[in-house]
Write a protein that holds these residues in place. Structure first.
Motif, PDB file in Angstrom:
ATOM      1  N   UNK A  95     -11.269  -5.399  20.504  1.00 56.07           N
ATOM      2  CA  UNK A  95     -11.440  -3.958  20.274  1.00 56.07           C
ATOM      3  C   UNK A  95     -10.089  -3.280  20.099  1.00 56.07           C
ATOM      4  N   UNK A  96      -9.153  -3.549  21.000  1.00 55.64           N
ATOM      5  CA  UNK A  96      -7.849  -2.895  20.920  1.00 55.64           C
ATOM      6  C   UNK A  96      -7.036  -3.386  19.723  1.00 55.64           C
ATOM      7  N   UNK A  97      -7.118  -4.682  19.432  1.00 57.47           N
ATOM      8  CA  UNK A  97      -6.391  -5.218  18.281  1.00 57.47           C
ATOM      9  C   UNK A  97      -6.887  -4.585  16.988  1.00 57.47           C
ATOM     10  N   UNK A  98      -8.200  -4.446  16.847  1.00 54.02           N
ATOM     11  CA  UNK A  98      -8.768  -3.833  15.647  1.00 54.02           C
ATOM     12  C   UNK A  98      -8.405  -2.357  15.559  1.00 54.02           C
ATOM     13  N   UNK A  99      -8.488  -1.644  16.683  1.00 53.28           N
ATOM     14  CA  UNK A  99      -8.177  -0.216  16.690  1.00 53.28           C
ATOM     15  C   UNK A  99      -6.719   0.057  16.369  1.00 53.28           C
ATOM     16  N   UNK A 100      -5.855  -0.892  16.684  1.00 56.23           N
ATOM     17  CA  UNK A 100      -4.431  -0.734  16.373  1.00 56.23           C
ATOM     18  C   UNK A 100      -4.107  -1.213  14.959  1.00 56.23           C
ATOM     19  N   UNK A 118       8.265  -0.125  16.563  1.00 54.46           N
ATOM     20  CA  UNK A 118       8.247   0.038  18.020  1.00 54.46           C
ATOM     21  C   UNK A 118       7.365  -1.034  18.660  1.00 54.46           C
ATOM     22  N   UNK A 119       6.218  -1.303  18.045  1.00 49.00           N
ATOM     23  CA  UNK A 119       5.320  -2.332  18.590  1.00 49.00           C
ATOM     24  C   UNK A 119       5.961  -3.707  18.478  1.00 49.00           C
ATOM     25  N   UNK A 120       6.598  -3.974  17.353  1.00 44.18           N
ATOM     26  CA  UNK A 120       7.250  -5.274  17.157  1.00 44.18           C
ATOM     27  C   UNK A 120       8.397  -5.483  18.147  1.00 44.18           C
ATOM     28  N   UNK A 121       9.036  -4.398  18.557  1.00 42.80           N
ATOM     29  CA  UNK A 121      10.135  -4.480  19.528  1.00 42.80           C
ATOM     30  C   UNK A 121       9.691  -5.168  20.814  1.00 42.80           C
ATOM     31  N   UNK A 122       8.431  -4.969  21.187  1.00 41.96           N
ATOM     32  CA  UNK A 122       7.930  -5.567  22.430  1.00 41.96           C
ATOM     33  C   UNK A 122       7.777  -7.081  22.330  1.00 41.96           C
ATOM     34  N   UNK A 151      -3.382  -6.564  31.618  1.00 39.32           N
ATOM     35  CA  UNK A 151      -1.993  -6.860  31.247  1.00 39.32           C
ATOM     36  C   UNK A 151      -1.855  -7.615  29.926  1.00 39.32           C
ATOM     37  N   UNK A 152      -2.888  -8.337  29.531  1.00 35.60           N
ATOM     38  CA  UNK A 152      -2.860  -9.065  28.255  1.00 35.60           C
ATOM     39  C   UNK A 152      -3.900  -8.492  27.298  1.00 35.60           C
ATOM     40  N   UNK A 153      -4.069  -7.169  27.336  1.00 34.75           N
ATOM     41  CA  UNK A 153      -5.140  -6.527  26.564  1.00 34.75           C
ATOM     42  C   UNK A 153      -4.930  -6.629  25.064  1.00 34.75           C
ATOM     43  N   UNK A 154      -3.691  -6.777  24.621  1.00 36.26           N
ATOM     44  CA  UNK A 154      -3.438  -6.876  23.186  1.00 36.26           C
ATOM     45  C   UNK A 154      -2.232  -7.774  22.958  1.00 36.26           C
ATOM     46  N   UNK A 155      -2.343  -8.620  21.946  1.00 39.40           N
ATOM     47  CA  UNK A 155      -1.246  -9.502  21.558  1.00 39.40           C
ATOM     48  C   UNK A 155      -0.656  -8.978  20.249  1.00 39.40           C
ATOM     49  N   UNK A 156       0.633  -8.678  20.280  1.00 41.86           N
ATOM     50  CA  UNK A 156       1.266  -8.048  19.117  1.00 41.86           C
ATOM     51  C   UNK A 156       1.208  -8.948  17.893  1.00 41.86           C
ATOM     52  N   UNK A 157       1.430 -10.237  18.081  1.00 39.91           N
ATOM     53  CA  UNK A 157       1.386 -11.162  16.949  1.00 39.91           C
ATOM     54  C   UNK A 157       0.012 -11.167  16.292  1.00 39.91           C
ATOM     55  N   UNK A 158      -1.034 -11.240  17.102  1.00 39.96           N
ATOM     56  CA  UNK A 158      -2.386 -11.215  16.550  1.00 39.96           C
ATOM     57  C   UNK A 158      -2.687  -9.884  15.871  1.00 39.96           C
ATOM     58  N   UNK A 159      -2.171  -8.789  16.426  1.00 38.87           N
ATOM     59  CA  UNK A 159      -2.382  -7.481  15.811  1.00 38.87           C
ATOM     60  C   UNK A 159      -1.729  -7.411  14.438  1.00 38.87           C
ATOM     61  N   UNK A 160      -0.526  -7.962  14.317  1.00 41.49           N
ATOM     62  CA  UNK A 160       0.164  -7.958  13.023  1.00 41.49           C
ATOM     63  C   UNK A 160      -0.553  -8.843  12.015  1.00 41.49           C
ATOM     64  N   UNK A 161      -1.108  -9.963  12.483  1.00 40.76           N
ATOM     65  CA  UNK A 161      -1.881 -10.828  11.586  1.00 40.76           C
ATOM     66  C   UNK A 161      -3.093 -10.070  11.038  1.00 40.76           C
ATOM     67  N   UNK A 201     -11.439 -12.342  12.136  1.00 36.85           N
ATOM     68  CA  UNK A 201     -11.995 -12.051  13.458  1.00 36.85           C
ATOM     69  C   UNK A 201     -12.298 -13.350  14.209  1.00 36.85           C
ATOM     70  N   UNK A 202     -12.861 -14.326  13.493  1.00 37.49           N
ATOM     71  CA  UNK A 202     -13.158 -15.606  14.127  1.00 37.49           C
ATOM     72  C   UNK A 202     -11.911 -16.311  14.611  1.00 37.49           C
ATOM     73  N   UNK A 203     -10.838 -16.261  13.814  1.00 33.33           N
ATOM     74  CA  UNK A 203      -9.579 -16.896  14.206  1.00 33.33           C
ATOM     75  C   UNK A 203      -9.019 -16.257  15.470  1.00 33.33           C
ATOM     76  N   UNK A 204      -8.988 -14.930  15.503  1.00 34.79           N
ATOM     77  CA  UNK A 204      -8.414 -14.243  16.656  1.00 34.79           C
ATOM     78  C   UNK A 204      -9.276 -14.403  17.896  1.00 34.79           C
ATOM     79  N   UNK A 205     -10.592 -14.487  17.723  1.00 39.34           N
ATOM     80  CA  UNK A 205     -11.466 -14.740  18.868  1.00 39.34           C
ATOM     81  C   UNK A 205     -11.106 -16.087  19.498  1.00 39.34           C
ATOM     82  N   UNK A 206     -10.867 -17.101  18.674  1.00 37.20           N
ATOM     83  CA  UNK A 206     -10.478 -18.416  19.197  1.00 37.20           C
ATOM     84  C   UNK A 206      -9.150 -18.324  19.943  1.00 37.20           C
ATOM     85  N   UNK A 207      -8.173 -17.640  19.340  1.00 41.79           N
ATOM     86  CA  UNK A 207      -6.860 -17.513  19.982  1.00 41.79           C
ATOM     87  C   UNK A 207      -6.986 -16.837  21.345  1.00 41.79           C
ATOM     88  N   UNK A 208      -7.675 -15.707  21.384  1.00 41.16           N
ATOM     89  CA  UNK A 208      -7.817 -14.969  22.641  1.00 41.16           C
ATOM     90  C   UNK A 208      -8.656 -15.746  23.654  1.00 41.16           C
TER      91      UNK A 208
END
Length: 298
Positions: A95-100, A118-122, A151-161, A201-208
């Protein structure tokens, strides 16, 4: 009857296919052998494992390691906790990855490049383990389910993908047509973008999913109540206890427990990895499409 003309392969084509198939078989053997060995070792006699007799198939079929794993009442509790953490955590992640990712993929969003920077900086700099622990403590999330998922609610790499997928794979004409028809941004996301993004979506579901299923370090840091521990922590404790000759009680000798530890560690690997191996075939078609992102556009 219509005769089908067979394609005649040249010598170079045949040589190419021989090389490709040979390399594929070699890579398959390299990847599959450790998996087969772990399963075989977990089902073998501990003495055969220690003496190096187990090469490919089990020697002296023995399922005691699995009996010891599932004999512990904490195992099923750990399974239920891990399923709960994994399901809720993956849902929050997606949800958060998609919203971002979706707003950052739109060309009409002002300042999106600055926000992305700014997000990539993290990715390169973070507060560290101690400041993170203090933050979670001050938010009163210690020893709660939220300490495992937020604490792991969103992964920046997955969000950029996902953002790149939305940018390069969504037809702008289709989105513009939806705007003309009066569709809102939320409606476009729900009715157009997400149905066309099943592969990513399927790829990121597997990763998460794999990330949440295998996590144990956060549980060691933030959880103190044993009834809230995930499966990985219980399996880790089980292996440590067996290595310390405390699992099977006083009736077993130290030598027997030391031998059991050899097969138990392989049984632990199988038990912890089985759910991910079962789920992956159902997600394979989405995973295959996802890894081909950017290869061919039509």
């Amino acid at each position: 009857m219509v005769r089908q003309n067979k394609i005649r392969l040249s010598f170079g084509d045949k040589a190419f296919y021989v090389i490709v198939y040979s390399l594929s078989i070699l890579l398959l053997a390299i990847v599959a052998y450790p998996l087969v060995y772990v399963v075989s070792a977990s089902l073998s006699d501990p003495i055969a494992v220690m003496s190096g007799e187990v090469k490919l198939f089990p020697k002296g079929l023995n399922i005691r390691a699995y009996q010891e794993v599932f004999k512990s009442s904490e195992i099923m509790m750990g399974y239920m906790n891990t399923i709960k953490y994994t399901f809720l955590g993956t849902l929050i992640n997606m949800v958060l990855t998609t919203m971002c990712a979706y707003p950052l993929s739109r060309p009409d969003l002002k300042g999106k490049n600055t926000i992305t920077m700014i997000i990539t900086f993290t990715l390169f700099f973070s507060g560290g383990m101690i400041p993170t622990y203090i933050t979670i403590r001050n938010l009163h999330m210690l020893d709660t389910i939220w300490a495992m998922v937020l604490p792991t609610a969103i992964n920046v790499t997955n969000m950029l993908i996902m953002r790149n997928y939305f940018q390069h794979s969504m037809p702008n004409e289709l989105i513009e047509a939806a705007y003309v028809d009066g569709c809102s941004n939320v409606g476009i996301l729900m009715k157009i973008v997400l149905p066309l993004s099943k592969s990513i979506m399927g790829v990121l579901v597997i990763y998460y999913f794999v990330g949440h299923w295998n996590t144990y370090f956060n549980a060691l840091l933030y959880l103190t109540t044993e009834s809230k521990f995930p499966l990985q922590v219980f399996l880790r404790q089980l292996l440590i206890q067996t290595s310390a000759t405390e699992l099977s009680g006083a009736s077993d000798s130290v030598a027997d427990l030391a031998l059991l530890a050899e097969t138990l560690k392989y049984a632990v690997i199988v038990v912890a990895s089985l759910p991910a191996l079962v789920i992956y075939p159902f997600m394979q078609k989405f995973f295959t499409k996802g890894i081909m992102i950017g290869a061919i556009k039509g």
